[in-house]
Enzyme design. Structure first.
Site, short mmCIF file in Angstrom:
data_model
loop_
_atom_site.label_atom_id
_atom_site.label_comp_id
_atom_site.label_asym_id
_atom_site.label_seq_id
_atom_site.Cartn_x
_atom_site.Cartn_y
_atom_site.Cartn_z
N LYS A 111 45.87 -32.61 7.30
CA LYS A 111 47.28 -32.92 7.56
C LYS A 111 48.01 -33.43 6.32
CE LYS A 111 47.49 -33.67 12.53
NZ LYS A 111 47.92 -34.57 13.59
N LYS A 192 41.38 -22.84 14.26
CA LYS A 192 41.41 -23.21 15.68
C LYS A 192 42.80 -22.94 16.26
CE LYS A 192 42.89 -27.93 15.59
NZ LYS A 192 42.98 -29.23 16.11
N LYS A 195 48.83 -25.91 18.44
CA LYS A 195 50.26 -25.93 18.75
C LYS A 195 51.10 -26.01 17.48
CE LYS A 195 49.28 -30.75 19.83
NZ LYS A 195 48.82 -31.62 20.89
#
Ligand code: TYM
Length: 328
Positions: A111, A192, A195
Protein backbone atom coordinates in the site's frame (compact mmCIF):
# COMPACT_ATOMS: atom_id res chain seq x y z
CA UNK A 1 -17.58 -22.57 22.51
CA UNK A 2 -14.92 -20.28 21.13
CA UNK A 3 -14.72 -16.54 20.71
CA UNK A 4 -14.49 -15.43 17.09
CA UNK A 5 -13.52 -12.00 15.78
CA UNK A 6 -13.21 -10.68 12.26
CA UNK A 7 -13.64 -7.45 10.34
CA UNK A 8 -13.94 -5.98 6.88
CA UNK A 9 -12.95 -2.47 5.82
CA UNK A 10 -15.71 -0.27 4.38
CA UNK A 11 -13.31 1.14 1.82
CA UNK A 12 -14.98 0.16 -1.45
CA UNK A 13 -17.30 -2.38 -3.01
CA UNK A 14 -17.08 -5.84 -1.46
CA UNK A 15 -16.12 -8.60 -3.86
CA UNK A 16 -16.61 -12.31 -4.28
CA UNK A 17 -13.13 -12.64 -2.70
CA UNK A 18 -14.41 -11.05 0.52
CA UNK A 19 -17.44 -13.33 0.41
CA UNK A 20 -15.61 -16.62 -0.14
CA UNK A 21 -12.54 -15.78 1.94
CA UNK A 22 -14.39 -14.28 4.88
CA UNK A 23 -18.17 -13.66 5.02
CA UNK A 24 -19.19 -17.20 4.04
CA UNK A 25 -17.17 -18.54 6.97
CA UNK A 26 -18.61 -15.93 9.33
CA UNK A 27 -22.05 -17.35 8.57
CA UNK A 28 -20.90 -20.91 9.32
CA UNK A 29 -19.08 -20.03 12.54
CA UNK A 30 -21.93 -18.04 14.10
CA UNK A 31 -23.88 -21.21 14.87
CA UNK A 32 -21.25 -22.66 17.18
CA UNK A 33 -19.31 -19.76 18.65
CA UNK A 34 -19.47 -16.32 20.25
CA UNK A 35 -18.91 -14.16 17.19
CA UNK A 36 -18.05 -10.51 16.62
CA UNK A 37 -18.18 -9.35 13.00
CA UNK A 38 -17.13 -5.78 12.72
CA UNK A 39 -17.03 -3.06 10.09
CA UNK A 40 -13.55 -1.67 10.64
CA UNK A 41 -13.99 1.97 9.66
CA UNK A 42 -10.95 3.11 11.64
CA UNK A 43 -8.79 0.87 9.47
CA UNK A 44 -10.44 2.24 6.33
CA UNK A 45 -9.26 5.79 7.11
CA UNK A 46 -5.60 4.73 6.99
CA UNK A 47 -6.00 5.65 3.32
CA UNK A 48 -7.93 8.84 2.46
CA UNK A 49 -11.72 8.35 2.40
CA UNK A 50 -14.41 10.74 1.27
CA UNK A 51 -16.63 11.19 4.39
CA UNK A 52 -19.97 10.75 2.59
CA UNK A 53 -18.69 7.67 0.76
CA UNK A 54 -17.33 6.22 4.02
CA UNK A 55 -20.75 6.57 5.68
CA UNK A 56 -22.49 4.96 2.72
CA UNK A 57 -19.97 2.10 2.48
CA UNK A 58 -20.17 1.46 6.22
CA UNK A 59 -23.91 0.99 6.05
CA UNK A 60 -23.52 -1.10 2.89
CA UNK A 61 -21.02 -3.50 4.47
CA UNK A 62 -23.12 -3.88 7.62
CA UNK A 63 -26.16 -4.61 5.45
CA UNK A 64 -24.22 -7.11 3.33
CA UNK A 65 -23.26 -9.01 6.49
CA UNK A 66 -26.91 -9.45 7.39
CA UNK A 67 -28.01 -10.10 3.80
CA UNK A 68 -25.37 -12.84 3.53
CA UNK A 69 -26.92 -14.64 6.50
CA UNK A 70 -25.27 -13.30 9.64
CA UNK A 71 -27.91 -13.35 12.34
CA UNK A 72 -27.55 -10.26 14.56
CA UNK A 73 -29.18 -12.07 17.46
CA UNK A 74 -26.35 -14.64 17.35
CA UNK A 75 -23.34 -12.52 16.38
CA UNK A 76 -22.39 -9.00 17.43
CA UNK A 77 -22.33 -6.82 14.33
CA UNK A 78 -21.08 -3.32 14.98
CA UNK A 79 -18.93 -0.40 13.84
CA UNK A 80 -15.36 -0.42 15.13
CA UNK A 81 -15.49 3.35 15.77
CA UNK A 82 -18.48 2.90 18.10
CA UNK A 83 -16.27 1.20 20.70
CA UNK A 84 -13.49 3.52 21.91
CA UNK A 85 -11.72 0.49 23.41
CA UNK A 86 -10.38 -0.52 19.97
CA UNK A 87 -8.31 2.66 19.63
CA UNK A 88 -7.27 2.58 23.27
CA UNK A 89 -5.95 -0.96 23.14
CA UNK A 90 -4.49 -0.15 19.72
CA UNK A 91 -2.29 2.45 21.36
CA UNK A 92 -1.24 0.13 24.16
CA UNK A 93 -0.21 -2.54 21.66
CA UNK A 94 1.57 -0.01 19.44
CA UNK A 95 3.95 0.56 22.35
CA UNK A 96 4.78 -3.16 22.29
CA UNK A 97 5.28 -3.34 18.52
CA UNK A 98 8.67 -2.72 16.94
CA UNK A 99 9.26 -0.59 13.85
CA UNK A 100 11.01 -3.54 12.22
CA UNK A 101 7.94 -5.75 12.62
CA UNK A 102 5.73 -3.12 10.99
CA UNK A 103 8.23 -2.55 8.18
CA UNK A 104 8.09 -6.24 7.31
CA UNK A 105 4.31 -6.29 6.76
CA UNK A 106 3.61 -7.02 3.09
CA UNK A 107 0.27 -5.16 3.13
CA UNK A 108 2.12 -2.03 4.27
CA UNK A 109 4.79 -2.51 1.62
CA UNK A 110 2.13 -2.93 -1.10
CA UNK A 111 0.00 0.00 0.00
CA UNK A 112 2.91 2.39 0.50
CA UNK A 113 4.86 1.43 -2.62
CA UNK A 114 5.52 4.39 -4.90
CA UNK A 115 3.73 6.89 -2.59
CA UNK A 116 5.38 10.20 -1.86
CA UNK A 117 3.90 10.47 1.62
CA UNK A 118 2.66 7.57 3.69
CA UNK A 119 0.41 8.11 6.71
CA UNK A 120 1.60 6.87 10.09
CA UNK A 121 -1.82 5.22 10.50
CA UNK A 122 -1.08 2.89 7.60
CA UNK A 123 2.15 1.93 9.32
CA UNK A 124 0.61 1.10 12.71
CA UNK A 125 -2.48 -0.50 11.12
CA UNK A 126 -1.41 -4.01 12.26
CA UNK A 127 -1.27 -2.96 15.93
CA UNK A 128 -4.87 -1.76 15.71
CA UNK A 129 -5.86 -5.02 14.04
CA UNK A 130 -4.18 -6.95 16.84
CA UNK A 131 -6.14 -4.81 19.31
CA UNK A 132 -9.44 -5.68 17.58
CA UNK A 133 -8.79 -9.36 18.06
CA UNK A 134 -7.20 -9.26 21.50
CA UNK A 135 -9.84 -6.93 22.94
CA UNK A 136 -12.14 -9.96 22.93
CA UNK A 137 -9.40 -12.48 23.66
CA UNK A 138 -10.55 -14.22 20.49
CA UNK A 139 -9.62 -17.84 19.80
CA UNK A 140 -10.41 -17.89 16.11
CA UNK A 141 -10.10 -15.30 13.33
CA UNK A 142 -11.72 -16.16 9.98
CA UNK A 143 -9.78 -14.35 7.24
CA UNK A 144 -8.38 -14.82 3.75
CA UNK A 145 -4.78 -15.77 3.11
CA UNK A 146 -3.63 -12.13 2.77
CA UNK A 147 -4.24 -11.50 6.49
CA UNK A 148 -2.07 -14.38 7.72
CA UNK A 149 0.96 -12.20 8.40
CA UNK A 150 -1.12 -9.75 10.47
CA UNK A 151 -2.41 -12.70 12.49
CA UNK A 152 1.13 -13.87 13.17
CA UNK A 153 2.02 -10.42 14.49
CA UNK A 154 -1.11 -10.50 16.67
CA UNK A 155 0.04 -13.79 18.19
CA UNK A 156 3.52 -12.38 18.77
CA UNK A 157 2.09 -9.32 20.52
CA UNK A 158 -0.18 -11.46 22.66
CA UNK A 159 2.77 -13.62 23.72
CA UNK A 160 4.95 -10.56 24.38
CA UNK A 161 2.27 -8.98 26.56
CA UNK A 162 1.81 -12.20 28.54
CA UNK A 163 5.55 -12.50 29.07
CA UNK A 164 5.95 -8.93 30.30
CA UNK A 165 2.76 -8.35 32.23
CA UNK A 166 1.37 -11.77 33.14
CA UNK A 167 -0.79 -14.31 31.33
CA UNK A 168 -3.88 -12.69 29.92
CA UNK A 169 -4.20 -13.24 26.18
CA UNK A 170 -4.86 -16.46 24.34
CA UNK A 171 -2.95 -16.84 21.09
CA UNK A 172 -5.61 -16.48 18.37
CA UNK A 173 -5.68 -18.98 15.51
CA UNK A 174 -6.38 -17.99 11.93
CA UNK A 175 -9.33 -19.77 10.32
CA UNK A 176 -8.40 -19.88 6.65
CA UNK A 177 -10.28 -22.04 4.15
CA UNK A 178 -8.17 -24.53 2.17
CA UNK A 179 -9.70 -23.55 -1.13
CA UNK A 180 -10.90 -19.99 -1.66
CA UNK A 181 -8.52 -18.30 0.79
CA UNK A 182 -7.12 -16.36 -2.11
CA UNK A 183 -9.56 -15.70 -4.92
CA UNK A 184 -7.62 -14.26 -7.84
CA UNK A 185 -8.41 -11.49 -10.32
CA UNK A 186 -10.45 -12.51 -13.35
CA UNK A 187 -8.03 -10.78 -15.71
CA UNK A 188 -4.76 -11.77 -14.04
CA UNK A 189 -4.45 -14.86 -11.87
CA UNK A 190 -1.21 -13.62 -10.34
CA UNK A 191 -3.08 -10.88 -8.41
CA UNK A 192 -5.74 -11.34 -5.76
CA UNK A 193 -9.26 -10.24 -6.56
CA UNK A 194 -9.56 -6.81 -5.00
CA UNK A 195 -12.05 -3.98 -4.68
CA UNK A 196 -9.24 -1.51 -5.23
CA UNK A 197 -8.41 -2.77 -8.72
CA UNK A 198 -9.35 0.01 -11.19
CA UNK A 199 -10.38 -2.58 -13.81
CA UNK A 200 -13.97 -3.45 -12.86
CA UNK A 201 -13.83 -6.54 -15.04
CA UNK A 202 -11.22 -8.02 -12.72
CA UNK A 203 -13.65 -8.65 -9.88
CA UNK A 204 -17.24 -9.62 -9.18
CA UNK A 205 -18.77 -7.11 -6.78
CA UNK A 206 -21.37 -8.61 -4.45
CA UNK A 207 -23.92 -6.12 -5.75
CA UNK A 208 -23.16 -6.62 -9.46
CA UNK A 209 -26.44 -7.29 -11.33
CA UNK A 210 -26.75 -10.85 -12.78
CA UNK A 211 -26.08 -9.73 -16.35
CA UNK A 212 -22.90 -7.97 -15.34
CA UNK A 213 -21.78 -11.14 -13.53
CA UNK A 214 -22.46 -13.22 -16.66
CA UNK A 215 -20.51 -10.81 -18.82
CA UNK A 216 -17.54 -10.66 -16.45
CA UNK A 217 -17.30 -14.45 -16.20
CA UNK A 218 -17.60 -14.93 -19.96
CA UNK A 219 -14.69 -12.50 -20.37
CA UNK A 220 -12.57 -13.98 -17.59
CA UNK A 221 -9.11 -15.00 -18.76
CA UNK A 222 -8.48 -18.73 -19.24
CA UNK A 223 -5.65 -20.43 -21.13
CA UNK A 224 -5.04 -21.93 -24.54
CA UNK A 225 -5.75 -25.45 -23.26
CA UNK A 226 -9.16 -27.05 -23.11
CA UNK A 227 -9.27 -29.12 -19.94
CA UNK A 228 -11.30 -28.06 -16.90
CA UNK A 229 -8.63 -29.25 -14.53
CA UNK A 230 -7.50 -27.94 -11.13
CA UNK A 231 -3.77 -27.33 -11.42
CA UNK A 232 -2.86 -23.99 -9.82
CA UNK A 233 0.80 -24.12 -10.88
CA UNK A 234 0.13 -24.67 -14.59
CA UNK A 235 -3.47 -23.54 -15.02
CA UNK A 236 -3.89 -20.69 -12.51
CA UNK A 237 -6.84 -18.97 -14.25
CA UNK A 238 -8.94 -22.10 -14.71
CA UNK A 239 -8.04 -23.33 -11.21
CA UNK A 240 -9.25 -20.03 -9.75
CA UNK A 241 -12.59 -20.42 -11.53
CA UNK A 242 -12.92 -24.04 -10.37
CA UNK A 243 -12.21 -22.88 -6.82
CA UNK A 244 -15.00 -20.31 -7.01
CA UNK A 245 -17.36 -22.91 -8.48
CA UNK A 246 -16.54 -25.40 -5.74
CA UNK A 247 -16.88 -22.88 -2.90
CA UNK A 248 -20.26 -21.61 -4.08
CA UNK A 249 -21.84 -24.88 -5.19
CA UNK A 250 -20.66 -27.08 -2.33
CA UNK A 251 -19.23 -29.58 -4.85
CA UNK A 252 -15.68 -30.75 -4.26
CA UNK A 253 -12.94 -29.80 -6.71
CA UNK A 254 -12.91 -33.39 -8.04
CA UNK A 255 -16.68 -33.31 -8.56
CA UNK A 256 -16.44 -30.09 -10.55
CA UNK A 257 -13.65 -31.56 -12.70
CA UNK A 258 -15.71 -34.70 -13.28
CA UNK A 259 -18.78 -32.75 -14.28
CA UNK A 260 -16.87 -30.97 -17.08
CA UNK A 261 -14.70 -33.84 -18.22
CA UNK A 262 -14.32 -33.76 -21.99
CA UNK A 263 -16.05 -30.36 -22.21
CA UNK A 264 -14.51 -27.05 -23.16
CA UNK A 265 -14.37 -23.84 -21.19
CA UNK A 266 -17.56 -22.35 -22.71
CA UNK A 267 -20.16 -24.53 -20.94
CA UNK A 268 -18.13 -24.50 -17.71
CA UNK A 269 -18.03 -20.69 -17.62
CA UNK A 270 -21.71 -20.44 -18.46
CA UNK A 271 -22.61 -22.70 -15.54
CA UNK A 272 -20.17 -20.93 -13.24
CA UNK A 273 -21.92 -17.62 -13.92
CA UNK A 274 -25.24 -19.24 -12.96
CA UNK A 275 -23.74 -20.70 -9.77
CA UNK A 276 -22.56 -17.22 -8.78
CA UNK A 277 -25.91 -15.62 -9.68
CA UNK A 278 -27.77 -18.27 -7.67
CA UNK A 279 -25.86 -17.19 -4.55
CA UNK A 280 -25.71 -13.44 -5.14
CA UNK A 281 -29.21 -12.75 -6.50
CA UNK A 282 -31.05 -13.70 -3.29
CA UNK A 283 -28.37 -11.94 -1.25
CA UNK A 284 -28.94 -8.77 -3.29
CA UNK A 285 -32.69 -9.01 -2.80
CA UNK A 286 -32.25 -9.21 0.97
CA UNK A 287 -29.74 -6.38 0.81
CA UNK A 288 -32.24 -4.02 -0.81
CA UNK A 289 -35.01 -5.04 1.60
CA UNK A 290 -32.83 -4.38 4.63
CA UNK A 291 -31.59 -1.04 3.28
CA UNK A 292 -35.18 0.04 2.71
CA UNK A 293 -36.33 -1.07 6.14
CA UNK A 294 -33.80 1.20 7.86
CA UNK A 295 -33.21 -1.45 10.52
CA UNK A 296 -29.42 -1.55 10.20
CA UNK A 297 -28.74 1.34 12.60
CA UNK A 298 -30.61 -0.45 15.39
CA UNK A 299 -28.76 -3.71 14.66
CA UNK A 300 -25.44 -1.84 14.91
CA UNK A 301 -26.51 -0.12 18.12
CA UNK A 302 -27.41 -3.39 19.81
CA UNK A 303 -24.27 -5.11 18.54
CA UNK A 304 -22.08 -2.32 19.92
CA UNK A 305 -23.83 -2.40 23.26
CA UNK A 306 -23.31 -6.14 23.73
CA UNK A 307 -19.71 -6.05 22.50
CA UNK A 308 -18.79 -3.05 24.64
CA UNK A 309 -19.65 -4.85 27.86
CA UNK A 310 -16.94 -7.43 27.13
CA UNK A 311 -14.46 -4.94 25.64
CA UNK A 312 -14.62 -2.54 28.58
CA UNK A 313 -14.09 -5.30 31.12
CA UNK A 314 -11.09 -6.74 29.24
CA UNK A 315 -9.50 -3.34 28.67
CA UNK A 316 -9.70 -2.53 32.37
CA UNK A 317 -7.85 -5.72 33.23
CA UNK A 318 -5.22 -5.09 30.56
CA UNK A 319 -4.66 -1.54 31.86
CA UNK A 320 -4.32 -2.87 35.38
CA UNK A 321 -1.74 -5.45 34.31
CA UNK A 322 0.25 -2.74 32.52
CA UNK A 323 0.34 -0.65 35.67
CA UNK A 324 -2.22 2.08 35.08
CA UNK A 325 -3.83 3.60 38.17
CA UNK A 326 -7.56 2.97 38.33
CA UNK A 327 -9.78 6.05 38.05
CA UNK A 328 -11.45 5.14 41.32
P1 TYM B 1 -10.17 -6.50 4.03
O1 TYM B 1 -11.22 -5.49 4.31
O2 TYM B 1 -9.13 -6.17 3.01
O3 TYM B 1 -10.82 -7.86 3.58
C1 TYM B 1 -11.82 -8.48 4.35
C2 TYM B 1 -11.66 -9.99 4.33
O4 TYM B 1 -11.76 -10.50 3.01
C3 TYM B 1 -10.63 -11.34 2.73
N1 TYM B 1 -10.30 -11.21 1.30
C4 TYM B 1 -10.13 -12.25 0.47
N2 TYM B 1 -10.23 -13.57 0.66
C5 TYM B 1 -10.01 -14.38 -0.41
N3 TYM B 1 -9.70 -13.91 -1.64
C6 TYM B 1 -9.60 -12.58 -1.89
N4 TYM B 1 -9.32 -12.13 -3.11
C7 TYM B 1 -9.81 -11.68 -0.79
N5 TYM B 1 -9.81 -10.32 -0.67
C8 TYM B 1 -10.09 -10.06 0.62
C9 TYM B 1 -9.53 -10.78 3.62
O5 TYM B 1 -8.51 -11.72 3.82
C10 TYM B 1 -10.29 -10.44 4.86
O6 TYM B 1 -10.47 -11.59 5.66
N6 TYM B 1 -7.00 -6.09 7.90
C11 TYM B 1 -8.28 -6.63 7.47
C12 TYM B 1 -9.45 -6.06 8.26
C13 TYM B 1 -9.35 -6.24 9.74
C14 TYM B 1 -9.47 -7.48 10.44
C15 TYM B 1 -9.36 -7.12 11.83
C16 TYM B 1 -9.67 -8.81 10.05
C17 TYM B 1 -9.17 -5.26 10.66
N7 TYM B 1 -9.17 -5.80 11.92
C18 TYM B 1 -9.42 -8.11 12.81
C19 TYM B 1 -9.72 -9.76 11.06
C20 TYM B 1 -9.61 -9.43 12.42
C21 TYM B 1 -8.49 -6.28 6.01
O7 TYM B 1 -7.86 -5.41 5.46
O8 TYM B 1 -9.48 -6.96 5.39
Amino acid sequence: MKTVFSGIQPSGKLTLGNYIGAIKNFVTLQHEHHCNFVIVDMHAITVAQDPAALREQSEAVATLYIAAGIDPSKANVYMQSHLPQHAELGWLLTTLTSMGELERMTQFKDKSAGKETVGAGLFVYPSLMAADILLFNADLVPVGEDQKQHLELTRDLAGRFNHRFGEFFKLPEPYIPEVGARIMSLDDASKKMSKSNPNEGSYIALLDPPDVIRKKISRATTDSGREVKFDPANKPEVSNLIGIYSQLSGLSIAEVEQRYEGQMYGPFKKDLAEVIVSVLEPLQQRYHEIRQSGEIREILRQGAERAEAVAAKNLKEIQHLMGFLPRG
